[in-house]
Design an enzyme around this catalytic site. Sequence first.
Site, PDB file in Angstrom:
ATOM      1  CE1 TYR A 247      -3.045  -3.034   0.320  1.00 34.91           C
ATOM      2  CE2 TYR A 247      -3.864  -2.117   2.375  1.00 34.91           C
ATOM      3  CZ  TYR A 247      -3.942  -3.066   1.375  1.00 34.91           C
ATOM      4  OH  TYR A 247      -4.912  -4.041   1.427  1.00 34.91           O
TER       5      TYR A 247
ATOM      6  CE  LYS B  36       3.279 -17.861  -0.167  1.00 33.89           C
ATOM      7  NZ  LYS B  36       2.627 -19.136   0.164  1.00 33.89           N
TER       8      LYS B  36
ATOM      9  CG  ASP C  76       0.054 -19.828   2.045  1.00 25.96           C
ATOM     10  OD1 ASP C  76       0.852 -19.657   2.993  1.00 25.96           O
ATOM     11  OD2 ASP C  76       0.383 -20.411   0.996  1.00 25.96           O
TER      12      ASP C  76
ATOM     13  CG  ASP D 139      -6.814  -4.567   4.369  1.00 20.58           C
ATOM     14  OD1 ASP D 139      -7.797  -4.575   5.138  1.00 20.58           O
ATOM     15  OD2 ASP D 139      -6.823  -3.986   3.272  1.00 20.58           O
TER      16      ASP D 139
ATOM     17  CG  ASP E 107     -12.126  -7.549   6.360  1.00 25.12           C
ATOM     18  OD1 ASP E 107     -11.642  -6.726   7.170  1.00 25.12           O
ATOM     19  OD2 ASP E 107     -12.838  -7.206   5.408  1.00 25.12           O
TER      20      ASP E 107
END
Length: 333
Positions: free
Chosen positions: A126, A171, A202, A226, A230
């Site tokens: 971002y 990752k 993951d 982010d 959620d």
Amino acid sequence: MKVAVIEGDGIGKEVIPAAVDVLNAVNLDFEQVPVEVGYGKWERTGLAMDDADLELMRSCDCILFGAITTPNDPNYQSVLLRIRQELDLYANIRPFRPLGITMDIPYKPAKPFDIIIVRENTEGLYAGIEDVNQNRACSTRVVTRKGCLRIAKTACKLAKGRGNSITIVHKANVLKSCGFFRELCIEVANENGVRYNEMLVDAMAYSLVLNPERYDVIVTTNLFGDILSDLCAALVGSLGLCPSANIGDKYALFEPVHGSAPDIAGKGIANPLAAIQSAKMMLEWVGEFEKAGLVQSAVDNVLQKGLRTVDLGGSASTNDMTKAIVEYIRSVQ
Ligand code: NAI
Ligand code: MG
């Protein structure tokens, strides 16, 4: 204390007034400075936020923020990303714990859990370095030493008051920038005497769904944080329950994790608890721990009594929920 109050768009206009009512109910001595930014302003003026808005925010101690609708325009620059970068709000702190484990909510976790996601908030994917032409779109992922060290320090500081361990999510098996992040987080954990383990992002998504109780403080980069936020919101039962803080060395911004929810905006049914608990995090940030505790016990109390907004399978309105919280606070003061 001066608080910039940004309702924003959609349900931001419904849940932020609810949070302000609760701050008034606990008798916080504060001056509200309304700042209009977002989609509504963009439609009217062509600019979602101008420099004067940022100056107004800088003149305040902190910001209470609702949510902003993202216009469907490729040239639009995210207001929230700009605020986070301009005010250097580098640590996004997102606590997740089921409120009242016995709640009859649509999703009910098998075991209690208490997770804090510490998300790097100013760089990563971002960073805003993007290049799009007809044949190729590139977003540059920026991971700096300074960015890693300060987010890892924030995570370790939080861990000290809890289980003294952090989970570093990355990752690194694919991305060198993640290897860099991982190394620096490990260095900071070792320096601070904080235990660490690590997970590939993951595998972390899979594990969080199955065994959220295994995790405590999670530190990760911007995009991963982010997305995992959620996921954790679903584990808690609703996005409408999840608050967050964006903290820098000088400023701080408190906002619900959810967006402007255009699908329910204007109906008066948004769950105000994410915004109200964001206000609670603001109270903690200014050192008003007693008032913060009062807000949390009010939230727990109304949920235990069975009051539920629509997202939690009930029929209480935003106003019903806010009124019940304010009444509880008044009753114990
Ligand atoms: P969203 O978080 O607004 O909504 C996702 C789903 O959760 C919707 O079904 C919504 O009704 C429900 N929901 C969210 N908050 C709720 C609450 N307090 N009570 C009851 N139900 C709630 O995410 P979505 O739909 O992806 O985005 C909508 C708009 O918000 C977009 O323009 C997006 O860009 C923006 N957005 C803004 C954010 C911010 O300003 N911080 C964060 C996330 C999205
Ligand atoms: Mg998000």
